[in-house]
Design a protein around this motif. Sequence first.
Motif, PDB file in Angstrom:
ATOM      1  N   GLY A  11      65.790 -43.661  80.266  1.00  0.00           N
ATOM      2  CA  GLY A  11      66.273 -42.516  79.505  1.00  0.00           C
ATOM      3  C   GLY A  11      66.061 -41.232  80.259  1.00  0.00           C
ATOM      4  N   PRO A  12      66.541 -40.120  79.690  1.00  0.00           N
ATOM      5  CA  PRO A  12      66.510 -38.851  80.412  1.00  0.00           C
ATOM      6  C   PRO A  12      65.155 -38.158  80.423  1.00  0.00           C
ATOM      7  CG  PRO A  12      67.509 -38.562  78.260  1.00  0.00           C
ATOM      8  CD  PRO A  12      67.270 -40.033  78.407  1.00  0.00           C
ATOM      9  N   PHE A  13      64.224 -38.553  79.535  1.00  0.00           N
ATOM     10  CA  PHE A  13      62.933 -37.869  79.440  1.00  0.00           C
ATOM     11  C   PHE A  13      61.802 -38.873  79.517  1.00  0.00           C
ATOM     12  CE2 PHE A  13      65.953 -35.366  76.846  1.00  0.00           C
ATOM     13  CZ  PHE A  13      65.943 -34.185  77.575  1.00  0.00           C
ATOM     14  N   ALA A  14      60.652 -38.425  80.040  1.00  0.00           N
ATOM     15  CA  ALA A  14      59.483 -39.293  80.152  1.00  0.00           C
ATOM     16  C   ALA A  14      58.230 -38.433  80.129  1.00  0.00           C
ATOM     17  CB  ALA A  14      59.538 -40.110  81.439  1.00  0.00           C
ATOM     18  N   HIS A  15      57.082 -39.079  79.908  1.00  0.00           N
ATOM     19  CA  HIS A  15      55.786 -38.426  80.011  1.00  0.00           C
ATOM     20  C   HIS A  15      55.033 -39.023  81.190  1.00  0.00           C
ATOM     21  CE1 HIS A  15      56.481 -37.449  75.670  1.00  0.00           C
ATOM     22  NE2 HIS A  15      55.914 -36.323  76.055  1.00  0.00           N
ATOM     23  N   ASP A  16      54.015 -38.306  81.679  1.00  0.00           N
ATOM     24  CA  ASP A  16      53.150 -38.877  82.691  1.00  0.00           C
ATOM     25  C   ASP A  16      52.434 -40.087  82.107  1.00  0.00           C
ATOM     26  OD1 ASP A  16      53.699 -37.090  84.744  1.00  0.00           O
ATOM     27  OD2 ASP A  16      52.291 -35.625  83.953  1.00  0.00           O
ATOM     28  N   PRO A  17      52.140 -41.103  82.914  1.00  0.00           N
ATOM     29  CA  PRO A  17      51.523 -42.320  82.401  1.00  0.00           C
ATOM     30  C   PRO A  17      50.182 -42.043  81.747  1.00  0.00           C
ATOM     31  CG  PRO A  17      51.357 -42.230  84.785  1.00  0.00           C
ATOM     32  CD  PRO A  17      52.285 -41.139  84.381  1.00  0.00           C
ATOM     33  N   GLY A  18      49.998 -42.585  80.557  1.00  0.00           N
ATOM     34  CA  GLY A  18      48.713 -42.520  79.881  1.00  0.00           C
ATOM     35  C   GLY A  18      48.448 -41.249  79.114  1.00  0.00           C
ATOM     36  N   SER A  19      49.196 -40.168  79.372  1.00  0.00           N
ATOM     37  CA  SER A  19      48.863 -38.900  78.727  1.00  0.00           C
ATOM     38  C   SER A  19      49.041 -38.957  77.220  1.00  0.00           C
ATOM     39  CB  SER A  19      49.701 -37.765  79.317  1.00  0.00           C
ATOM     40  OG  SER A  19      51.080 -37.984  79.088  1.00  0.00           O
ATOM     41  N   THR A  20      50.154 -39.480  76.777  1.00  0.00           N
ATOM     42  CA  THR A  20      50.415 -39.535  75.337  1.00  0.00           C
ATOM     43  C   THR A  20      49.414 -40.433  74.632  1.00  0.00           C
ATOM     44  OG1 THR A  20      52.765 -39.176  75.749  1.00  0.00           O
ATOM     45  CG2 THR A  20      52.154 -40.028  73.605  1.00  0.00           C
ATOM     46  N   ALA A  21      49.140 -41.597  75.219  1.00  0.00           N
ATOM     47  CA  ALA A  21      48.210 -42.539  74.605  1.00  0.00           C
ATOM     48  C   ALA A  21      46.798 -41.964  74.564  1.00  0.00           C
ATOM     49  CB  ALA A  21      48.224 -43.858  75.371  1.00  0.00           C
ATOM     50  N   ALA A  22      46.395 -41.306  75.642  1.00  0.00           N
ATOM     51  CA  ALA A  22      45.059 -40.739  75.702  1.00  0.00           C
ATOM     52  C   ALA A  22      44.880 -39.652  74.655  1.00  0.00           C
ATOM     53  CB  ALA A  22      44.783 -40.182  77.097  1.00  0.00           C
ATOM     54  N   PHE A  23      45.896 -38.788  74.493  1.00  0.00           N
ATOM     55  CA  PHE A  23      45.797 -37.728  73.509  1.00  0.00           C
ATOM     56  C   PHE A  23      45.792 -38.300  72.096  1.00  0.00           C
ATOM     57  CE2 PHE A  23      47.961 -34.494  76.556  1.00  0.00           C
ATOM     58  CZ  PHE A  23      46.819 -34.507  77.343  1.00  0.00           C
ATOM     59  N   ALA A  24      46.649 -39.293  71.860  1.00  0.00           N
ATOM     60  CA  ALA A  24      46.741 -39.890  70.529  1.00  0.00           C
ATOM     61  C   ALA A  24      45.432 -40.542  70.126  1.00  0.00           C
ATOM     62  CB  ALA A  24      47.876 -40.909  70.492  1.00  0.00           C
ATOM     63  N   ALA A  25      44.717 -41.126  71.090  1.00  0.00           N
ATOM     64  CA  ALA A  25      43.470 -41.823  70.783  1.00  0.00           C
ATOM     65  C   ALA A  25      42.388 -40.880  70.280  1.00  0.00           C
ATOM     66  CB  ALA A  25      42.971 -42.568  72.018  1.00  0.00           C
ATOM     67  N   LEU A  26      42.508 -39.585  70.604  1.00  0.00           N
ATOM     68  CA  LEU A  26      41.506 -38.617  70.188  1.00  0.00           C
ATOM     69  C   LEU A  26      41.991 -37.725  69.046  1.00  0.00           C
ATOM     70  CD1 LEU A  26      40.204 -37.575  73.720  1.00  0.00           C
ATOM     71  CD2 LEU A  26      39.096 -39.089  72.088  1.00  0.00           C
ATOM     72  N   GLU A  27      43.161 -38.034  68.488  1.00  0.00           N
ATOM     73  CA  GLU A  27      43.663 -37.267  67.361  1.00  0.00           C
ATOM     74  C   GLU A  27      42.745 -37.481  66.152  1.00  0.00           C
ATOM     75  OE1 GLU A  27      45.999 -34.983  67.188  1.00  0.00           O
ATOM     76  OE2 GLU A  27      46.317 -35.261  69.323  1.00  0.00           O
ATOM     77  N   GLY A  28      42.702 -36.493  65.276  1.00  0.00           N
ATOM     78  CA  GLY A  28      41.854 -36.579  64.106  1.00  0.00           C
ATOM     79  C   GLY A  28      40.456 -36.062  64.350  1.00  0.00           C
ATOM     80  N   LEU A  29      40.119 -35.809  65.622  1.00  0.00           N
ATOM     81  CA  LEU A  29      38.830 -35.235  65.967  1.00  0.00           C
ATOM     82  C   LEU A  29      38.969 -33.716  66.013  1.00  0.00           C
ATOM     83  CD1 LEU A  29      37.921 -37.846  68.687  1.00  0.00           C
ATOM     84  CD2 LEU A  29      36.982 -37.685  66.377  1.00  0.00           C
ATOM     85  N   PRO A  30      37.874 -32.970  66.157  1.00  0.00           N
ATOM     86  CA  PRO A  30      37.955 -31.502  66.067  1.00  0.00           C
ATOM     87  C   PRO A  30      39.025 -30.906  66.984  1.00  0.00           C
ATOM     88  CG  PRO A  30      35.673 -32.211  66.167  1.00  0.00           C
ATOM     89  CD  PRO A  30      36.504 -33.440  66.396  1.00  0.00           C
ATOM     90  N   THR A  31      39.794 -29.962  66.437  1.00  0.00           N
ATOM     91  CA  THR A  31      40.835 -29.303  67.226  1.00  0.00           C
ATOM     92  C   THR A  31      40.662 -27.786  67.254  1.00  0.00           C
ATOM     93  OG1 THR A  31      42.282 -29.218  65.267  1.00  0.00           O
ATOM     94  CG2 THR A  31      42.537 -31.095  66.753  1.00  0.00           C
ATOM     95  N   THR A 116      63.850 -36.966  83.959  1.00  0.00           N
ATOM     96  CA  THR A 116      64.096 -38.008  84.958  1.00  0.00           C
ATOM     97  C   THR A 116      65.446 -37.833  85.647  1.00  0.00           C
ATOM     98  OG1 THR A 116      65.016 -39.499  83.290  1.00  0.00           O
ATOM     99  CG2 THR A 116      62.662 -39.646  83.699  1.00  0.00           C
ATOM    100  N   PHE A 117      66.358 -37.065  85.025  1.00  0.00           N
ATOM    101  CA  PHE A 117      67.692 -36.860  85.593  1.00  0.00           C
ATOM    102  C   PHE A 117      67.745 -35.637  86.509  1.00  0.00           C
ATOM    103  CE2 PHE A 117      67.305 -34.728  81.537  1.00  0.00           C
ATOM    104  CZ  PHE A 117      67.764 -33.448  81.793  1.00  0.00           C
ATOM    105  N   ALA A 118      66.643 -34.890  86.603  1.00  0.00           N
ATOM    106  CA  ALA A 118      66.622 -33.659  87.408  1.00  0.00           C
ATOM    107  C   ALA A 118      65.403 -33.666  88.329  1.00  0.00           C
ATOM    108  CB  ALA A 118      66.619 -32.429  86.506  1.00  0.00           C
ATOM    109  N   GLU A 119      65.393 -34.595  89.259  1.00  0.00           N
ATOM    110  CA  GLU A 119      64.356 -34.722  90.268  1.00  0.00           C
ATOM    111  C   GLU A 119      62.950 -34.867  89.675  1.00  0.00           C
ATOM    112  OE1 GLU A 119      65.348 -32.854  94.248  1.00  0.00           O
ATOM    113  OE2 GLU A 119      66.008 -31.274  92.873  1.00  0.00           O
ATOM    114  N   ASN A 120      62.879 -35.376  88.458  1.00  0.00           N
ATOM    115  CA  ASN A 120      61.614 -35.667  87.778  1.00  0.00           C
ATOM    116  C   ASN A 120      60.767 -34.413  87.529  1.00  0.00           C
ATOM    117  OD1 ASN A 120      60.840 -38.093  86.610  1.00  0.00           O
ATOM    118  ND2 ASN A 120      59.201 -38.433  88.076  1.00  0.00           N
ATOM    119  N   HIS A 121      61.399 -33.255  87.452  1.00  0.00           N
ATOM    120  CA  HIS A 121      60.669 -32.039  87.114  1.00  0.00           C
ATOM    121  C   HIS A 121      60.184 -32.111  85.664  1.00  0.00           C
ATOM    122  CE1 HIS A 121      61.298 -29.720  90.720  1.00  0.00           C
ATOM    123  NE2 HIS A 121      62.616 -29.873  90.663  1.00  0.00           N
ATOM    124  N   THR A 122      59.076 -31.417  85.396  1.00  0.00           N
ATOM    125  CA  THR A 122      58.648 -31.218  84.015  1.00  0.00           C
ATOM    126  C   THR A 122      58.945 -29.781  83.607  1.00  0.00           C
ATOM    127  OG1 THR A 122      56.425 -30.508  84.634  1.00  0.00           O
ATOM    128  CG2 THR A 122      56.751 -32.882  84.245  1.00  0.00           C
TER     129      THR A 122
END
Length: 386
Positions: A11-31, A116-122
């Motif tokens: 697909g046209p969009f992606a996240h860096d590996p592990g970032s989303t999962a790592a953040f989700a695992a700590l959700e619900g803790l102090p923000t 991912t369609f534009a040289e993998n820029h974020t």
Amino acid sequence: MSESAAVPAEGPFAHDPGSTAAFAALEGLPTSRPAPDAPRAVVIGGGTGAPMSIRTLLSLGVATDAVVAMADDGGSTGILRAAAGATAPGDIRKCLSAMAADSSDPLTEAFRLRFTFAENHTLGNLLLSALEQTAGSFPEAIAVCEGLLHARGHVHPSTLGRVMLEADTVDGRVVRGQALASHSRCALDCVRLRSEVPIEAYAPAVEAIRAADLIVLGPGSLFTSIVPNLLVPGIVQAVRASRATVVFVCSLADVQGETRGMTALDHVEALRRHGMQDLIDVMVAHGSGPVAASAASGSPAAAALSASEAADGVHARAAGDGAGPGAGCDAGPVRPVALSPDDARAIQQAGIRLVVRDLVDRSSPTWHDPARLRAVMQEVLSLCRS
């Protein structure tokens, strides 16, 4: 881990590996922002490892800043450096995302989204580079993004200079460039920074380190994310001048190649060769089962992990990418970072407290489990207070 190590998704969009999962695992803790009297920590690193420590410490209510390596020259960051003369944005962007008050906020999600369609820029890389031009400086660009993300701490480049990483491999080759060095098929022996002008530390980074109660190195790529910060004149001196407890979080496995075949003791010795002699107070390493239980008892000999036990939960997988094998170097699969009884004793005899726990994420075996890393950081904070 460099920009070039990001794993593209369909697909046209992606996240860096592990970032989303790592953040989700700590959700619900102090923000919320840490209390005014909270302990102060500085995470020194870059890539994908430093954000893990940042999120972990923030979830424990620790006031956290980051000092980030600036030698990245791969992927999106490399393109922006070469084509636009930009200061390396990639690792800064990752740490800013980790500092965000709400990781699920649409702007925060967009900030770390990769095209991912534009040289993998974020978007974050492009925004930082654009703001560097419009705001007049890279620190101003970072400050604007900290405001947009409601960051709960500050992200400091270790230097504002245009630096390049140069590495010597154990088989005697010289590799130039962070991206190539990280994917070496032979372990690195030492690295150094090159620049056309004298390299100077960024003053706010030095100030943050000197004022810290806790300094965390890693986890992350040893030679290309952690050590480049230590090579900037003034950074190690600031660590030495601080009263902080210095903690090294050792990687679980070699993912890219730069530490291929290196043991936990080899990691410590590399840090010592690059300025950290007598400065590491605590080392956090992975171990499971009876080894971790024995380590908790405080027995020096028990806090050791054999090569076979180190492999528990850390599955080898093909490296897949590299700069080419060197003579006598192993270009085989990824291996876990082993900790033998003799190595454990050597680490402790160097005055380093060794904390061994089961830290592997079973769903991503080369990554630290966020909840388990949080628990061990809580232990480390207790040690600091005592």
